[in-house]
Design a protein around this motif. Sequence first.
Motif, PDB file in Angstrom:
ATOM      1  N   ASN A 116      37.529 -31.998   9.245  1.00  0.00           N
ATOM      2  CA  ASN A 116      38.119 -31.907   7.917  1.00  0.00           C
ATOM      3  C   ASN A 116      37.328 -30.907   7.085  1.00  0.00           C
ATOM      4  O   ASN A 116      36.213 -30.538   7.437  1.00  0.00           O
ATOM      5  CB  ASN A 116      38.130 -33.283   7.229  1.00  0.00           C
ATOM      6  CG  ASN A 116      36.751 -33.894   7.128  1.00  0.00           C
ATOM      7  OD1 ASN A 116      35.848 -33.312   6.532  1.00  0.00           O
ATOM      8  ND2 ASN A 116      36.566 -35.062   7.739  1.00  0.00           N
ATOM      9  N   ALA A 117      37.952 -30.468   5.994  1.00  0.00           N
ATOM     10  CA  ALA A 117      37.239 -29.694   4.978  1.00  0.00           C
ATOM     11  C   ALA A 117      36.748 -30.700   3.950  1.00  0.00           C
ATOM     12  O   ALA A 117      37.490 -31.604   3.569  1.00  0.00           O
ATOM     13  CB  ALA A 117      38.185 -28.702   4.330  1.00  0.00           C
ATOM     14  N   ALA A 118      35.487 -30.570   3.526  1.00  0.00           N
ATOM     15  CA  ALA A 118      34.953 -31.549   2.577  1.00  0.00           C
ATOM     16  C   ALA A 118      34.038 -30.875   1.579  1.00  0.00           C
ATOM     17  O   ALA A 118      33.475 -29.807   1.840  1.00  0.00           O
ATOM     18  CB  ALA A 118      34.187 -32.640   3.336  1.00  0.00           C
ATOM     19  N   GLY A 119      33.901 -31.528   0.429  1.00  0.00           N
ATOM     20  CA  GLY A 119      32.981 -31.043  -0.597  1.00  0.00           C
ATOM     21  C   GLY A 119      31.614 -31.681  -0.373  1.00  0.00           C
ATOM     22  O   GLY A 119      31.515 -32.875  -0.095  1.00  0.00           O
ATOM     23  N   VAL A 215      32.673 -35.392   0.463  1.00  0.00           N
ATOM     24  CA  VAL A 215      33.900 -36.040  -0.008  1.00  0.00           C
ATOM     25  C   VAL A 215      35.119 -35.226   0.419  1.00  0.00           C
ATOM     26  O   VAL A 215      35.112 -34.004   0.363  1.00  0.00           O
ATOM     27  CB  VAL A 215      33.865 -36.240  -1.552  1.00  0.00           C
ATOM     28  CG1 VAL A 215      33.587 -34.935  -2.295  1.00  0.00           C
ATOM     29  CG2 VAL A 215      35.149 -36.881  -2.060  1.00  0.00           C
ATOM     30  N   GLY A 216      36.159 -35.953   0.872  1.00  0.00           N
ATOM     31  CA  GLY A 216      37.398 -35.299   1.284  1.00  0.00           C
ATOM     32  C   GLY A 216      38.564 -36.258   1.145  1.00  0.00           C
ATOM     33  O   GLY A 216      38.416 -37.341   0.559  1.00  0.00           O
ATOM     34  N   MET A 217      39.718 -35.845   1.665  1.00  0.00           N
ATOM     35  CA  MET A 217      40.944 -36.628   1.443  1.00  0.00           C
ATOM     36  C   MET A 217      41.644 -36.998   2.754  1.00  0.00           C
ATOM     37  O   MET A 217      42.862 -37.184   2.780  1.00  0.00           O
ATOM     38  CB  MET A 217      41.898 -35.829   0.555  1.00  0.00           C
ATOM     39  CG  MET A 217      41.284 -35.401  -0.764  1.00  0.00           C
ATOM     40  SD  MET A 217      42.342 -34.262  -1.630  1.00  0.00           S
ATOM     41  CE  MET A 217      41.195 -33.582  -2.838  1.00  0.00           C
ATOM     42  N   SER A 218      40.888 -37.072   3.824  1.00  0.00           N
ATOM     43  CA  SER A 218      41.544 -37.364   5.113  1.00  0.00           C
ATOM     44  C   SER A 218      40.601 -38.152   6.004  1.00  0.00           C
ATOM     45  O   SER A 218      39.648 -38.763   5.530  1.00  0.00           O
ATOM     46  CB  SER A 218      41.924 -36.038   5.797  1.00  0.00           C
ATOM     47  OG  SER A 218      40.759 -35.328   6.173  1.00  0.00           O
ATOM     48  N   ILE A 239      31.703 -28.161   5.334  1.00  0.00           N
ATOM     49  CA  ILE A 239      31.385 -28.230   3.905  1.00  0.00           C
ATOM     50  C   ILE A 239      31.854 -26.928   3.244  1.00  0.00           C
ATOM     51  O   ILE A 239      31.267 -25.865   3.449  1.00  0.00           O
ATOM     52  CB  ILE A 239      29.870 -28.446   3.685  1.00  0.00           C
ATOM     53  CG1 ILE A 239      29.403 -29.710   4.410  1.00  0.00           C
ATOM     54  CG2 ILE A 239      29.544 -28.498   2.186  1.00  0.00           C
ATOM     55  CD1 ILE A 239      30.055 -31.004   3.955  1.00  0.00           C
ATOM     56  N   THR A 240      32.941 -27.029   2.492  1.00  0.00           N
ATOM     57  CA  THR A 240      33.559 -25.819   1.935  1.00  0.00           C
ATOM     58  C   THR A 240      33.114 -25.547   0.502  1.00  0.00           C
ATOM     59  O   THR A 240      33.408 -24.491  -0.045  1.00  0.00           O
ATOM     60  CB  THR A 240      35.090 -25.950   1.963  1.00  0.00           C
ATOM     61  OG1 THR A 240      35.448 -27.165   1.303  1.00  0.00           O
ATOM     62  CG2 THR A 240      35.613 -25.964   3.383  1.00  0.00           C
ATOM     63  N   ASN A 241      32.441 -26.492  -0.110  1.00  0.00           N
ATOM     64  CA  ASN A 241      31.896 -26.304  -1.463  1.00  0.00           C
ATOM     65  C   ASN A 241      30.816 -27.359  -1.662  1.00  0.00           C
ATOM     66  O   ASN A 241      30.854 -28.407  -1.023  1.00  0.00           O
ATOM     67  CB  ASN A 241      33.001 -26.453  -2.530  1.00  0.00           C
ATOM     68  CG  ASN A 241      33.749 -27.772  -2.389  1.00  0.00           C
ATOM     69  OD1 ASN A 241      34.556 -27.951  -1.475  1.00  0.00           O
ATOM     70  ND2 ASN A 241      33.452 -28.699  -3.274  1.00  0.00           N
ATOM     71  N   VAL A 242      29.835 -27.039  -2.468  1.00  0.00           N
ATOM     72  CA  VAL A 242      28.782 -28.025  -2.771  1.00  0.00           C
ATOM     73  C   VAL A 242      28.820 -28.287  -4.270  1.00  0.00           C
ATOM     74  O   VAL A 242      28.762 -27.358  -5.068  1.00  0.00           O
ATOM     75  CB  VAL A 242      27.393 -27.522  -2.326  1.00  0.00           C
ATOM     76  CG1 VAL A 242      26.321 -28.544  -2.695  1.00  0.00           C
ATOM     77  CG2 VAL A 242      27.373 -27.272  -0.819  1.00  0.00           C
ATOM     78  N   TRP A 243      28.960 -29.561  -4.620  1.00  0.00           N
ATOM     79  CA  TRP A 243      29.127 -29.934  -6.022  1.00  0.00           C
ATOM     80  C   TRP A 243      27.842 -29.758  -6.811  1.00  0.00           C
ATOM     81  O   TRP A 243      26.776 -30.182  -6.384  1.00  0.00           O
ATOM     82  CB  TRP A 243      29.587 -31.384  -6.126  1.00  0.00           C
ATOM     83  CG  TRP A 243      31.035 -31.524  -5.813  1.00  0.00           C
ATOM     84  CD1 TRP A 243      31.576 -31.849  -4.615  1.00  0.00           C
ATOM     85  CD2 TRP A 243      32.125 -31.332  -6.707  1.00  0.00           C
ATOM     86  NE1 TRP A 243      32.944 -31.868  -4.702  1.00  0.00           N
ATOM     87  CE2 TRP A 243      33.308 -31.559  -5.979  1.00  0.00           C
ATOM     88  CE3 TRP A 243      32.218 -30.979  -8.066  1.00  0.00           C
ATOM     89  CZ2 TRP A 243      34.578 -31.454  -6.547  1.00  0.00           C
ATOM     90  CZ3 TRP A 243      33.479 -30.874  -8.638  1.00  0.00           C
ATOM     91  CH2 TRP A 243      34.629 -31.112  -7.872  1.00  0.00           C
ATOM     92  N   SER A 244      27.976 -29.091  -7.976  1.00  0.00           N
ATOM     93  CA  SER A 244      26.849 -29.012  -8.905  1.00  0.00           C
ATOM     94  C   SER A 244      27.425 -28.829 -10.298  1.00  0.00           C
ATOM     95  O   SER A 244      28.559 -28.350 -10.448  1.00  0.00           O
ATOM     96  CB  SER A 244      25.929 -27.861  -8.503  1.00  0.00           C
ATOM     97  OG  SER A 244      26.027 -26.816  -9.410  1.00  0.00           O
TER      98      SER A 244
HETATM   99  N1  HPA Z   1      36.667 -32.814  -2.723  1.00  0.00           N
HETATM  100  C1  HPA Z   1      37.679 -33.331  -2.011  1.00  0.00           C
HETATM  101  N2  HPA Z   1      38.205 -32.726  -0.963  1.00  0.00           N
HETATM  102  C2  HPA Z   1      37.706 -31.535  -0.594  1.00  0.00           C
HETATM  103  C3  HPA Z   1      36.663 -30.948  -1.305  1.00  0.00           C
HETATM  104  C4  HPA Z   1      36.112 -31.618  -2.417  1.00  0.00           C
HETATM  105  O1  HPA Z   1      35.172 -31.153  -3.095  1.00  0.00           O
HETATM  106  N3  HPA Z   1      36.386 -29.770  -0.683  1.00  0.00           N
HETATM  107  C5  HPA Z   1      37.252 -29.667   0.357  1.00  0.00           C
HETATM  108  N4  HPA Z   1      38.053 -30.737   0.411  1.00  0.00           N
END
Ligand code: HPA
Length: 277
Positions: A116-119, A215-218, A239-244
């Motif tokens: 998955n793609a996730a933050g 965090v992601g949606m799947s 990890i497609t983005n890192v929250w800050s």
């Molecule tokens: N949050 C939720 N889903 C995502 C994110 C995120 O930051 N990045 C990629 N999928």
Amino acid sequence: MLKEASGRTAAQAVAHIQGLTGLKPYAAVVLGSGVSVLEGLHDAVVMSFKDVFGMAPGVAGHSGTLTVGRLNPTDERCIAVLRGRFHLYEGYDWQDVTLAARTIVEWGVPNLLLTNAAGGLNQNFSVGDLMILTGYRDHLNPKWKELGLIPAVQAPATALDNSLTQLLIATGKRLAAEDKTMVGMQTGVYAGLLGPSYETMAEVEMLRKLKADAVGMSTVPELLTCGDSATMAAAVSVITNVWSKDVAMGGHEEVLEASRGASKRLDKLFRAVLALL
Ligand code: HPA
């Protein structure tokens, strides 16, 4: 608006695939947003999700195909690669978002690798890192508890506590030591949220306090499905983005771009793991 459910059963999907291929893979791989790995399978049979599952995914970066083929021309065994998935945030219901995983289980495929793609929530993570899931939090809050589709007892806690996850972690470590391009191998806990919007900073803070690393949606629906079956599942987040607080969130295009960069490393990891199964 809720999408119309396809009404197709896992048994019907398996019958369709078996009718075309007559094969049973030793592993299946589900690829999320923009994650493109395991291209160029040999003797490949490509089927559309529409034909197999009676529905086609509507999110950019998901082609919606199921391919059965061999990793190497000399392999006797085959794998299945599913490009795309159905999400609750698209309006699909629980039966629909678990149909692909239920099909893998029904087909008798023993291993399932999910991506998955996730933050990134963990501040030690960088964009493009690969996080092997060691656990997950179910914040998707779907209807399955009411419907009683999955026994609530054992699946959630044990789904990732398995030898496939251990093999991913060990292989990732070995590759990182041998190959200097294999940077950013992480492990951590995934929080699955319903979406479709990304998180507010307050939600990000909450998830960090809950010790989630990404965090992601799947992915949670598939893990829950396999938790109570003979199919062993493991998962990797790109990890497609890192929250800050200081960095604005990218849109779907940026998510796709970061996934492309990490795909090469994920491809190496998956080919190495699949060769060991
Ligand atoms: N949050 C939720 N889903 C995502 C994110 C995120 O930051 N990045 C990629 N999928």
